[in-house]
Design an enzyme around this catalytic site. Structure first.
Site, short mmCIF file in Angstrom:
data_model
loop_
_atom_site.label_atom_id
_atom_site.label_comp_id
_atom_site.label_asym_id
_atom_site.label_seq_id
_atom_site.Cartn_x
_atom_site.Cartn_y
_atom_site.Cartn_z
N GLU A 99 -15.88 79.20 36.20
CA GLU A 99 -14.98 80.27 36.66
C GLU A 99 -14.87 80.13 38.16
O GLU A 99 -15.88 80.10 38.86
CB GLU A 99 -15.53 81.64 36.25
CG GLU A 99 -15.55 81.86 34.74
CD GLU A 99 -14.19 81.68 34.07
OE1 GLU A 99 -13.16 81.94 34.72
OE2 GLU A 99 -14.16 81.25 32.90
N CYS A 143 -14.07 87.51 43.35
CA CYS A 143 -13.03 86.58 42.87
C CYS A 143 -11.82 87.37 42.39
O CYS A 143 -10.71 86.86 42.38
CB CYS A 143 -13.60 85.75 41.74
SG CYS A 143 -14.39 86.76 40.50
P1 NAD Z 1 -19.03 77.83 46.50
O1 NAD Z 1 -18.16 76.97 45.65
O2 NAD Z 1 -19.07 77.55 47.95
O3 NAD Z 1 -20.53 77.71 45.98
C1 NAD Z 1 -20.87 77.97 44.63
C2 NAD Z 1 -22.15 77.26 44.34
O4 NAD Z 1 -21.91 75.85 44.31
C3 NAD Z 1 -23.25 77.48 45.38
O5 NAD Z 1 -24.50 77.58 44.74
C4 NAD Z 1 -23.17 76.20 46.19
O6 NAD Z 1 -24.35 75.91 46.88
C5 NAD Z 1 -22.90 75.21 45.08
N1 NAD Z 1 -22.42 73.89 45.48
C6 NAD Z 1 -21.60 73.57 46.51
N2 NAD Z 1 -21.37 72.23 46.50
C7 NAD Z 1 -22.04 71.71 45.45
C8 NAD Z 1 -22.20 70.40 44.90
N3 NAD Z 1 -21.61 69.34 45.44
N4 NAD Z 1 -22.97 70.26 43.79
C9 NAD Z 1 -23.56 71.32 43.22
N5 NAD Z 1 -23.45 72.58 43.70
C10 NAD Z 1 -22.70 72.77 44.79
O7 NAD Z 1 -18.64 79.35 46.20
P2 NAD Z 1 -19.26 80.68 46.85
O8 NAD Z 1 -18.80 80.76 48.27
O9 NAD Z 1 -20.70 80.82 46.57
O10 NAD Z 1 -18.51 81.80 46.01
C11 NAD Z 1 -17.22 82.17 46.28
C12 NAD Z 1 -16.25 81.54 45.31
O11 NAD Z 1 -16.64 81.84 43.98
C13 NAD Z 1 -14.85 82.10 45.46
O12 NAD Z 1 -13.90 81.06 45.35
C14 NAD Z 1 -14.74 83.07 44.29
O13 NAD Z 1 -13.43 83.32 43.88
C15 NAD Z 1 -15.55 82.36 43.25
N6 NAD Z 1 -16.01 83.27 42.21
C16 NAD Z 1 -15.39 83.24 41.00
C17 NAD Z 1 -15.78 84.12 40.00
C18 NAD Z 1 -15.09 84.11 38.66
O14 NAD Z 1 -15.62 84.69 37.72
N7 NAD Z 1 -13.95 83.47 38.54
C19 NAD Z 1 -16.81 85.03 40.24
C20 NAD Z 1 -17.45 85.00 41.48
C21 NAD Z 1 -17.04 84.12 42.46
#
Ligand code: NAD
Length: 541
Positions: A293, A327
């Site tokens: 998501e 989100c």
């Molecule tokens: P992000 O993508 O920066 O990070 C998410 C996770 O991925 C973190 O744990 C991060 O450390 C990890 N990550 C980053 N690069 C990685 C890699 N190469 N390999 C493995 N893991 C990696 O997102 P964020 O800033 O934590 O959250 C915000 C985002 O999440 C926004 O885009 C928001 O819309 C989305 N979000 C979506 C929902 C939904 O249900 N659709 C819910 C909450 C947040």
């Protein structure tokens, strides 16, 4: 015991505590906030139930007071991630063959622990560490987390009860096997409940996980890990491996027993994970299930028949609660010209009463954004609007990161429906309004549908039933969670299963039974009572 059939009633959603002045819950939470603010926690990795300290640490700070260190967290390197994957694979045999009711029991105990003795600990950690107001932390870290646990047990009981038809000659069975291998769970900073559910929905169905928490939500996530252990989660079922995304992701995705990814976060990160899975495809035992998501560019769309006060209130709550870092947060609005003056007046009046500040002052509706890169990125969008001839800043527009990452709620009005802040996810307290001509309702709906690559949430405000039906039709694929006369945030487990398609993810609907189906690989078993003893068929005579 194992031959019992368990069916659970539909659970009630966890009641939201109000923390009003003089209440016992307010007093107890304030004491917990003071306790946590006065200490510095050391956060280890947890692999196979053992605490692991790597000596490579990073500070965990408060977004509202970034000089204040709440904890120091040890970071995993590739070797620890590989150990965690091995621990998860090893734990799989015992965990996956355990009667499901034993797994359910651990989740239900976790829900009870969180509802009662652990509630204020995790709510306070979410407030301090992730910059959430008391109400936002309560509905996330306590209520939604508990709801996921209890509802998933109920949904699982329904899934396990389903069996194919048998006949007099044969007995047919469906064995709901977990996936073969481990699931890599990657959680975002903004919801403690999501971090919990990414692991526990998967674990309930008999899988084991390697969990990479976000580096900006480590305190609440660590307390969650401790709670799971107290609830009786056996070693190796959930392995907690904080670390740099690329390091943890690289090692986890290279493991041949990767059976799935359960991700929530940004679109860019999800795309990267998917590409890595594709690159490693021939080395895996199974095709990994990829469930993610991701982001949103969520809209509020008003028809001329809407109540302007209701539209303005939805813009304030939907756009600015948790500083727009949901989100599902409303970040673009389409308002008809006839409704705009009244909506604008109400909006500006309401925002004038919004206070921004520290989470420990309960009078603040908004708090700080999560960290400096987020602050700089959001302010960059605001500056683009300030410099553009196609946009003007109607409200807010200022920020201050000297002690905490504070940004005032900001409303941009644009004459260009494709202005950058109408299209890109900003993930901050910025809402852009495009005013359309009343007579061009259908065109404006089409514009809304085609403007952004995302399709997560959206809200339509109207009192005209024909207009509503038209909006439903044109915006059919524009949002996975669609609201009528309500803000586009605040989906509740069991009531509004959550997720969106297009660039917003795989739409596997967390908080409903569909998500659980992704974590099983069923085996169909047919048993024939009197097997054929000759190969000929009558037609051959
Ligand atoms: P992000 O993508 O920066 O990070 C998410 C996770 O991925 C973190 O744990 C991060 O450390 C990890 N990550 C980053 N690069 C990685 C890699 N190469 N390999 C493995 N893991 C990696 O997102 P964020 O800033 O934590 O959250 C915000 C985002 O999440 C926004 O885009 C928001 O819309 C989305 N979000 C979506 C929902 C939904 O249900 N659709 C819910 C909450 C947040």
């Amino acid at each position: 015991m194992n031959n019992s059939v368990f069916l659970f009633d539909v659970p009630q959603n966890e009641p939201v505590l109000e923390y009003g002045p003089g209440s016992a819950e307010r007093e107890s939470l304030q004491a917990e906030l003071a306790r946590q603010a006065a200490m510095e926690v050391e956060i280890p990795l947890v692999i196979a139930g053992e605490e692991v300290r790597t000596g490579r640490t990073r500070p965990v700070v408060m977004p509202c007071d970034h000089g204040h260190v709440l904890a120091r967290c040890h970071l995993a390197g590739e070797a620890e991630v590989r150990r965690a994957a091995e621990a998860a694979v090893e734990a799989h045999e015992a965990w996956s063959t355990l009667s499901w009711i034993e797994r359910a029991s651990i989740l239900m105990k976790a829900a009870e622990l969180l509802s009662k003795p652990h509630r204020h600990r995790i709510v306070a950690a979410t407030m301090l560490g992730q910059g959430k107001s008391v109400h936002q932390a309560e509905i996330d870290a306590a209520c939604e987390t508990i709801d996921y646990l209890r509802y998933n047990v109920y949904f699982a009981s329904q899934i396990y009860a389903g069996q194919p038809r048998s006949t007099l000659e044969q007995l047919n069975r469906m064995e709901y096997r977990p996936l073969e291998g481990f699931v890599f769970t990657v959680s975002p900073f903004n919801f403690t409940a999501i971090a919990s559910n990414l692991n526990l929905a998967v674990a309930l169905m008999g899988n084991t996980t390697v969990w990479k928490p976000a580096t900006t939500s480590l305190l609440s996530n660590y307390y969650l890990m401790q709670l799971l252990m107290e609830a009786g989660m056996p070693p190796g079922v959930v392995n907690f491996v904080p670390g740099q995304g690329s390091v943890v992701g690289g090692a986890a995705l290279a493991h041949p027993m990767l059976a799935g990814i359960h991700f929530t976060g940004s679109n860019a990160t999800f795309n990267q994970l998917w590409r890595s899975v594709a690159a490693n495809l021939t080395s895996y035992r199974s095709y990994p299930r990829v469930v993610g998501e991701t982001g949103g560019k969520d809209f509020i769309f008003a028809h001329a028949s809407a109540d302007p006060l209701a539209v303005a209130a939805a813009m304030v709550r939907g756009g600015f609660e948790y500083q727009g870092q949901k989100c599902s947060a409303a970040s673009r609005a389409y308002i008809p010209a006839s409704l705009w003056p009244a909506t604008r007046r109400a909006l500006v009046d309401m925002l004038g009463r919004v206070r921004v500040g520290d989470v420990r002052d309960f009078g603040n509706f908004m708090n700080a954004v999560i960290d400096e890169p987020a602050f700089d990125g959001i302010m960059g969008y605001i500056e683009q609007a300030r410099a553009s001839a196609d946009a003007r800043i109607l409200f807010g527009g200022s920020g201050d990161k000297s002690s905490g990452f504070y940004i005032q709620p900001t409303v941009i009005e644009t004459t260009d429906p494709h202005f950058i802040t109408m299209e890109e996810e900003i993930f901050g307290p910025v809402l852009t309004v495009f005013v359309y001509e009343d007579a061009r309702y259908l065109d404006a709906l089409r514009l809304c549908d085609a403007t952004s690559p995302y399709a997560l949430t959206g809200a339509v405000f109207c009192r005209d039933r024909y207009a509503f039906v038209e909006a439903c039709r044109v915006l059919r694929y524009a949002a996975g969670n669609f609201y009528i006369n309500d803000k586009p945030t605040g989906a509740m487990v069991g009531l509004q299963p959550f997720g969106g398609a297009r660039a917003s993810g795989t739409n596997d609907k967390a908080g409903g039974p569909l998500n659980l189906l992704r974590w099983i690989s069923p085996r169909t078993i047919k048993e024939t009572f009197l097997p054929a003893t000759a190969f000929e068929y009558p037609f051959m005579a």
